[in-house]
Scaffold this active site. Sequence first.
Site, PDB file in Angstrom:
ATOM      1  N   LEU A  41      -8.274  -9.465 -10.812  1.00  0.00           N
ATOM      2  CA  LEU A  41      -8.885  -8.785 -11.957  1.00  0.00           C
ATOM      3  C   LEU A  41     -10.343  -8.485 -11.626  1.00  0.00           C
ATOM      4  O   LEU A  41     -11.019  -9.297 -10.994  1.00  0.00           O
ATOM      5  CB  LEU A  41      -8.828  -9.678 -13.201  1.00  0.00           C
ATOM      6  CG  LEU A  41      -7.440  -9.879 -13.811  1.00  0.00           C
ATOM      7  CD1 LEU A  41      -7.517 -10.886 -14.956  1.00  0.00           C
ATOM      8  CD2 LEU A  41      -6.865  -8.549 -14.305  1.00  0.00           C
ATOM      9  N   MET A  74      -4.448  -7.033  -6.751  1.00  0.00           N
ATOM     10  CA  MET A  74      -3.956  -8.177  -7.505  1.00  0.00           C
ATOM     11  C   MET A  74      -5.041  -9.098  -8.073  1.00  0.00           C
ATOM     12  O   MET A  74      -4.731 -10.140  -8.635  1.00  0.00           O
ATOM     13  CB  MET A  74      -2.977  -9.000  -6.647  1.00  0.00           C
ATOM     14  CG  MET A  74      -1.759  -8.213  -6.196  1.00  0.00           C
ATOM     15  SD  MET A  74      -0.907  -7.333  -7.530  1.00  0.00           S
ATOM     16  CE  MET A  74      -0.035  -8.701  -8.289  1.00  0.00           C
ATOM     17  N   GLY A 106       0.785  -1.244   0.000  1.00  0.00           N
ATOM     18  CA  GLY A 106       0.000   0.000   0.000  1.00  0.00           C
ATOM     19  C   GLY A 106       0.811   1.285   0.000  1.00  0.00           C
ATOM     20  O   GLY A 106       0.331   2.313   0.470  1.00  0.00           O
ATOM     21  N   SER A 107       2.010   1.240  -0.599  1.00  0.00           N
ATOM     22  CA  SER A 107       2.796   2.491  -0.622  1.00  0.00           C
ATOM     23  C   SER A 107       2.144   3.517  -1.545  1.00  0.00           C
ATOM     24  O   SER A 107       2.228   4.726  -1.293  1.00  0.00           O
ATOM     25  CB  SER A 107       4.247   2.223  -1.030  1.00  0.00           C
ATOM     26  OG  SER A 107       4.326   1.868  -2.383  1.00  0.00           O
ATOM     27  N   ASN A 108       1.483   3.053  -2.587  1.00  0.00           N
ATOM     28  CA  ASN A 108       0.782   4.008  -3.464  1.00  0.00           C
ATOM     29  C   ASN A 108      -0.416   4.618  -2.757  1.00  0.00           C
ATOM     30  O   ASN A 108      -0.685   5.806  -2.905  1.00  0.00           O
ATOM     31  CB  ASN A 108       0.367   3.335  -4.775  1.00  0.00           C
ATOM     32  CG  ASN A 108       1.519   3.281  -5.755  1.00  0.00           C
ATOM     33  OD1 ASN A 108       1.876   4.298  -6.348  1.00  0.00           O
ATOM     34  ND2 ASN A 108       2.134   2.122  -5.875  1.00  0.00           N
ATOM     35  N   ASN A 133      -5.602   2.510 -13.027  1.00  0.00           N
ATOM     36  CA  ASN A 133      -4.616   1.571 -12.487  1.00  0.00           C
ATOM     37  C   ASN A 133      -3.226   2.154 -12.685  1.00  0.00           C
ATOM     38  O   ASN A 133      -3.018   2.989 -13.561  1.00  0.00           O
ATOM     39  CB  ASN A 133      -4.725   0.234 -13.229  1.00  0.00           C
ATOM     40  CG  ASN A 133      -3.767  -0.811 -12.696  1.00  0.00           C
ATOM     41  OD1 ASN A 133      -3.600  -0.959 -11.473  1.00  0.00           O
ATOM     42  ND2 ASN A 133      -3.093  -1.535 -13.581  1.00  0.00           N
ATOM     43  N   HIS A 187       0.727   0.918 -13.401  1.00  0.00           N
ATOM     44  CA  HIS A 187       1.519  -0.236 -13.829  1.00  0.00           C
ATOM     45  C   HIS A 187       3.000   0.142 -13.799  1.00  0.00           C
ATOM     46  O   HIS A 187       3.370   1.201 -14.302  1.00  0.00           O
ATOM     47  CB  HIS A 187       1.094  -0.649 -15.241  1.00  0.00           C
ATOM     48  CG  HIS A 187       1.823  -1.866 -15.713  1.00  0.00           C
ATOM     49  ND1 HIS A 187       1.518  -3.131 -15.247  1.00  0.00           N
ATOM     50  CD2 HIS A 187       2.871  -2.003 -16.560  1.00  0.00           C
ATOM     51  CE1 HIS A 187       2.347  -3.999 -15.810  1.00  0.00           C
ATOM     52  NE2 HIS A 187       3.171  -3.341 -16.602  1.00  0.00           N
TER      53      HIS A 187
END
Length: 202
Positions: A93, A91, A12-14, A108, A110
């Site tokens: 879909l 993680m 969860g760093s983002n 999202n 990437h």
Amino acid sequence: MTNIAVFASGYGSNLQALIDYQKKHGFGNGKIVLVFSNNADSFALERAKKHEIDAKTFNPQSYGSRKEYDNAIDFMLEQNRIDLIVLAGYMLLLGPTLINKYKNRIINIHPALLPSFKGTRGIKDAFDYGVKVTGVTVHFVDEGLDSGPIILQEAVIVEQGQTIEEIEENIHAAEHKIYPLAVKYFCEGRILLKGRKVFIKK
Ligand code: GRF
């Protein structure tokens, strides 16, 4: 008002970068109101609680099918009147029902320069390939794998002799820089989609 849900499965760093940005600069009329995880052990849930953001987790194994799991997510999103879904290391879909219902409202991040190195091992695949420039991509989510319209990208130079850990660190720094910006542009209504091309209004 743009109600934002952040979906995360791991560290969860983002999410943290988004929370920090929200605290420091704000997202205009946008606000992170919900953090969701498929993984009860995700540190993202702790981060949310620490910042008094509603944190929810549903175990996929407790549902009869993926459709049922997605229905539960759908219900949760409705209840919280979510306008924007931000996938941040999520993680699983999402199924077609959710993707269609939230078309152009799911983004999202990437860890590679799409359309190169799609999939879950973007950093390693780019490193093993021997690229000299890699980077990060924020994109809308469509039915394909990492294939939706590109909102923002940031290049990361691969210096000769760098280890994958060093590159990873630079990738994450780039992610933490551009993901909050993409969310801000969305909340400000500045993202314009023409075909698969994204224009950011000045
Ligand atoms: C990031 O590298 C992101 O690009 C990818 O998953 C990772 C999540 O990291 N989709 P974190 O959980 O936000 O630290």
